[in-house]
Scaffold this active site. Structure first.
Site, PDB file in Angstrom:
ATOM      1  N   GLU A 140       4.809   6.933 -47.128  1.00  0.00           N
ATOM      2  CA  GLU A 140       3.358   7.060 -46.930  1.00  0.00           C
ATOM      3  C   GLU A 140       2.739   5.725 -47.334  1.00  0.00           C
ATOM      4  OE1 GLU A 140      -0.476   9.879 -47.897  1.00  0.00           O
ATOM      5  OE2 GLU A 140       0.731   9.104 -49.536  1.00  0.00           O
TER       6      GLU A 140
ATOM      7  N   ASP B  25       5.443   9.597 -51.299  1.00  0.00           N
ATOM      8  CA  ASP B  25       3.995   9.589 -51.486  1.00  0.00           C
ATOM      9  C   ASP B  25       3.501   8.195 -51.897  1.00  0.00           C
ATOM     10  OD1 ASP B  25       1.751  11.567 -51.675  1.00  0.00           O
ATOM     11  OD2 ASP B  25       1.611  10.771 -53.703  1.00  0.00           O
TER      12      ASP B  25
HETATM   13  C1  NOJ Z   1      -0.983  11.622 -50.703  1.00  0.00           C
HETATM   14  C2  NOJ Z   1      -0.771  13.093 -50.552  1.00  0.00           C
HETATM   15  O1  NOJ Z   1      -0.493  13.385 -49.193  1.00  0.00           O
HETATM   16  C3  NOJ Z   1      -2.018  13.751 -51.064  1.00  0.00           C
HETATM   17  O2  NOJ Z   1      -2.051  15.132 -50.770  1.00  0.00           O
HETATM   18  C4  NOJ Z   1      -2.123  13.502 -52.538  1.00  0.00           C
HETATM   19  O3  NOJ Z   1      -3.342  14.034 -53.020  1.00  0.00           O
HETATM   20  C5  NOJ Z   1      -2.077  12.000 -52.854  1.00  0.00           C
HETATM   21  N1  NOJ Z   1      -1.078  11.300 -52.099  1.00  0.00           N
HETATM   22  C6  NOJ Z   1      -1.784  11.776 -54.312  1.00  0.00           C
HETATM   23  O4  NOJ Z   1      -0.466  12.152 -54.605  1.00  0.00           O
END
Ligand code: NOJ
Length: 519
Positions: free
Chosen positions: A266, A211
């Protein structure tokens, strides 16, 4: 538009380069105990659906213990399963069932922040002299009082700094105030997070989706940002050079030479070069979540630009690897974004599963689902993302294989688009995805071949994929009118309308239709 130069892939590839990833969002996948919330035994009961589809790897969104203020992205215990989802034994059974079917499992790892209920943060707040204090990011008020810097957080658009009244200091949270950011410049934080990775590796996972990985390396000299950057300040300030050494050490831990594991980062950016740079020299992330593909409209020129840009940014085949995604739990589903037409949703599937790189499918995309309509006043998510998180309809009859009271309403036409209905129909969207996944598996060109965009002057996007003597041509008509593409010849491998496989291509594509050809 000019064609791009073909690029060759020559080396033996690790499994994840030829894999298709399938995202499971545990809250909404399947409900074994009938409480209206998805759970791990539910996922276990549906592994044959995943296997039949023909994907290679499941990415499971957070299932860790959490107060669920951000649906599990606020972790209060990294090594425990939230009771709403089940137990560690349920997790082990799921790993085993997937592995038995030759499917790998990667899990979400949330390194940038924890829940404010996490014992690390509770200790940091209750005892400012404790070692844990420096595990988070603190700052004194601005000279005139108030938050130290003018950064705003995601979701609320309010300050990213929250006052801890007891100490008079502010802590940083790039997301909700209940998601304090960890201080990765403190080696004890890195060590503790490596222990979390080891815990799940020891339970048999095949990698992680990490993440907001771009946020773990932060500028050590925080400062105000110009007014125009407010709201995205954290995105701008977090792509810092301190991230890569941390990422390299994560990759080395997760994916050492003796095993092959996947590290999906991500990386929140709209810049393809910046995205690709997170692969490092092949020692950073394996691939990234592609924020550009998920934002690209249903438009021939935009898709041409995206693919050409990806081929440029990911031209170094040894160091980098492209990935594409059209739907996930944070964005409206592709069918909804592209206007709701089934024909488009089908052609988008052809694109996603035939471009060069590792594609990621989101549960329910294989059913052609649209976002659910969430009645005003019943929203759950602070970020307005409930629509794409609706439960998967398994059966034709309501409540579609779930308990009576699901945590969110079903998507439109749930019965007709259910797995049960589509399984019985050889021309369904589900049948198309199975054909595409099988066609991809059978073709080295589609799995790993070079990609050459073909020059055209109409509304059709066309590209050639080649590996050795295996070749495929893909053509997608983005236009509202039929297109004559008699210059493209071959046998139909898959057509987006589900018809004509094995026959010579007619040379004509209907509006929003796509075809995969073997010349
Ligand atoms: C990206 C995640 O995919 C999302 O769902 C989340 O709210 C944020 N990061 C914070 O962790």
């Amino acid at each position: 538009m000019a064609p791009t130069q073909p690029t060759e892939t020559t080396h033996d590839l690790p499994w994840w380069k030829t894999a298709v990833v399938y995202q499971v969002y545990p809250r909404s996948f399947a409900d074994a105990d009938g409480d209206g919330v998805g759970d791990l035994p539910g996922i276990l009961s549906k592994v044959d659906h995943i296997a039949d589809l023909g994907v290679d790897c499941v990415w499971m969104s957070p299932f860790y213990e959490s107060p669920m203020r951000d649906n599990g992205y606020d972790v209060s215990d990294h090594c425990a399963i939230d009771p709403v989802f089940g137990t560690l034994e349920d997790f082990d059974a799921l790993v085993e069932a997937l592995h038995e079917r030759g499917i790998r499992l990667i899990v979400d790892f949330v390194p940038n922040h924890v829940s404010s209920d996490h014992p690390w943060f509770v200790e940091a707040v209750s005892d400012p002299d404790s070692e844990r204090r420096d595990w988070f990011i603190w700052a004194d008020p601005a000279p005139g009082g108030g938050p130290p810097f003018n950064w705003t957080a995601s979701f609320t658009e309010e300050s990213a700094w929250e006052l801890d009244e007891a100490s008079g200091q502010y802590y940083l949270h790039l997301f909700l105030p209940e998601q304090p950011d960890l201080n990765w410049s403190n080696p004890a934080v890195e060590a503790a997070q490596h222990d979390v990775l080891r815990f799940w590796l020891d339970r048999g996972v095949d990698g992680f989706r990490i993440d907001v990985i771009n946020a773990i390396g932060k500028d050590p000299e925080p400062r105000d940002v110009p007014e125009r950057m407010e709201g995205i300040a954290h995105v701008v300030l977090t792509h810092h050079e301190t991230a890569m050494p941390l990422i390299r050490r994560i990759r080395a831990l997760v994916d050492p030479p003796e095993v092959e594991r996947l590290v999906v980062g991500e990386v929140v950016t709209g810049d393809l070069e910046q995205q690709a740079s997170y692969c490092g020299d092949g020692d950073g992330v394996s691939c990234t979540v592609n924020f550009v593909s998920i934002g690209t409209k249903w438009d021939r020129d935009q898709w041409h630009l995206l693919i050409a840009g990806m081929e440029d940014a990911y031209a170094d085949h040894d160091a980098t690897w492209p990935s594409y995604v059209l739907s996930n739990h944070d964005n409206p589903r592709q069918r909804t974004r592209y206007g709701g037409s089934e024909a488009r949703a089908r052609s988008a599937a052809v694109l996603l599963l035939t471009v060069r790189g590792t594609p990621s499918l989101y549960q329910g995309e294989e059913l052609g689902l649209e976002d659910a309509v969430i009645p005003a006043g019943t929203e759950v998510d602070p970020g307005g993302r409930d629509g794409c998180r609706a439960p998967i309809p398994w059966t034709i009859e309501a409540p579609h294989g779930w308990g009576e009271d699901t945590w969110l309403p079903f998507p439109p036409d749930a019965g007709a688009r259910s797995v049960e209905a589509q399984r019985a129909d050889s021309t369904s969207v589900l049948a198309l995805y199975k054909q595409l996944l099988a066609a991809r598996k059978a073709s080295p060109a589609l799995q790993q071949g070079s990609l050459e965009l073909l020059a055209r002057t109409d509304d059709v996007l066309a590209y050639r994929r080649i590996h050795g003597d295996d070749e495929r041509i893909v053509a997608v008509n983005f236009g509202d009118a039929p297109a004559d593409v008699t210059d493209l010849a071959g046998t139909v491998v898959v057509a987006s309308n589900g018809l004509g496989a094995g026959r010579p291509f007619s040379g004509r594509l209907g509006p929003d239709e796509a075809v995969v050809l073997q010349p």
